[in-house]
Design a protein around this motif. Structure first.
Motif, PDB file in Angstrom:
ATOM      1  N   ASP A  72     -64.781 -58.848  21.352  1.00  0.00           N
ATOM      2  CA  ASP A  72     -65.917 -58.158  21.959  1.00  0.00           C
ATOM      3  C   ASP A  72     -66.658 -59.124  22.884  1.00  0.00           C
ATOM      4  O   ASP A  72     -66.151 -60.198  23.192  1.00  0.00           O
ATOM      5  N   ASP A  73     -67.856 -58.749  23.281  1.00  0.00           N
ATOM      6  CA  ASP A  73     -68.567 -59.544  24.285  1.00  0.00           C
ATOM      7  C   ASP A  73     -69.521 -60.589  23.699  1.00  0.00           C
ATOM      8  O   ASP A  73     -70.365 -61.113  24.405  1.00  0.00           O
ATOM      9  N   ARG A  74     -69.360 -60.938  22.437  1.00  0.00           N
ATOM     10  CA  ARG A  74     -70.258 -61.935  21.827  1.00  0.00           C
ATOM     11  C   ARG A  74     -69.973 -63.372  22.271  1.00  0.00           C
ATOM     12  O   ARG A  74     -70.775 -64.253  22.049  1.00  0.00           O
ATOM     13  N   TRP A  75     -68.823 -63.622  22.857  1.00  0.00           N
ATOM     14  CA  TRP A  75     -68.364 -64.973  23.140  1.00  0.00           C
ATOM     15  C   TRP A  75     -68.939 -65.516  24.441  1.00  0.00           C
ATOM     16  O   TRP A  75     -69.000 -64.824  25.439  1.00  0.00           O
ATOM     17  N   GLY A  76     -69.342 -66.778  24.429  1.00  0.00           N
ATOM     18  CA  GLY A  76     -69.870 -67.430  25.617  1.00  0.00           C
ATOM     19  C   GLY A  76     -68.796 -67.682  26.668  1.00  0.00           C
ATOM     20  O   GLY A  76     -69.056 -67.650  27.851  1.00  0.00           O
ATOM     21  N   HIS A  77     -67.576 -67.935  26.224  1.00  0.00           N
ATOM     22  CA  HIS A  77     -66.447 -68.155  27.127  1.00  0.00           C
ATOM     23  C   HIS A  77     -65.984 -66.777  27.616  1.00  0.00           C
ATOM     24  O   HIS A  77     -65.444 -66.000  26.858  1.00  0.00           O
TER      25      HIS A  77
END
Length: 136
Positions: A72-77
């Motif tokens: 999902d979109d939680r990742w900083g990368h």
């Protein structure tokens, strides 16, 4: 020391690829003997694991990784496909290398153990794996 790079096609989906046949062939192409086999994947988004395959454990591993590392979109990368940042965290959980003892030219794996490439990155369809044998 003897070393070889093999190419593994992983395609565009999460996968666990059994490398045991390739490892057996690499070891058989040498002089046999005892030593240590290093299995190394030089990628920031893949790992090496010893698990049972064919009985559902490989699918279970991917399911567990989806639970631990959701796409999902939680990742900083954030480059690459959606959720790709999790792929860069994978080697912190499934290490990018492993050492396997070798006796008389054969890997000393247990009855149900296989050495596997674990790849959750759908953006890179081919992976390199370096096999290196250090005779004892």
């Amino acid at each position: 020391m003897r070393s070889e790079v093999i190419q593994i096609r992983t395609g565009s989906r999460e996968t666990v690829v059994d490398l045991t046949a390739e490892i057996d062939a690499f070891l058989a192409s040498g002089d046999g003997g005892d030593g240590l086999l290093s299995v190394w994947v030089p990628h920031a988004t893949a790992g090496i694991a010893v698990i049972e395959t064919g009985a559902g454990s490989d699918t279970d591993l991917l399911t567990a990784l989806r639970d631990i590392l959701p796409s999902d979109d939680r990742w900083g990368h954030r480059h690459g496909s959606a959720g790709h940042g999790r792929d860069h965290v994978l080697p912190g959980i499934v290490a990018p290398s492993m050492t396997v003892p070798v006796l008389d030219g054969r890997p000393m794996l247990g009855t149900w153990q296989s050495v596997c490439l674990v790849d959750t990155n759908r953006d890179n369809p081919v992976r390199s794996v370096r096999l290196s044998f250090l005779a004892g």
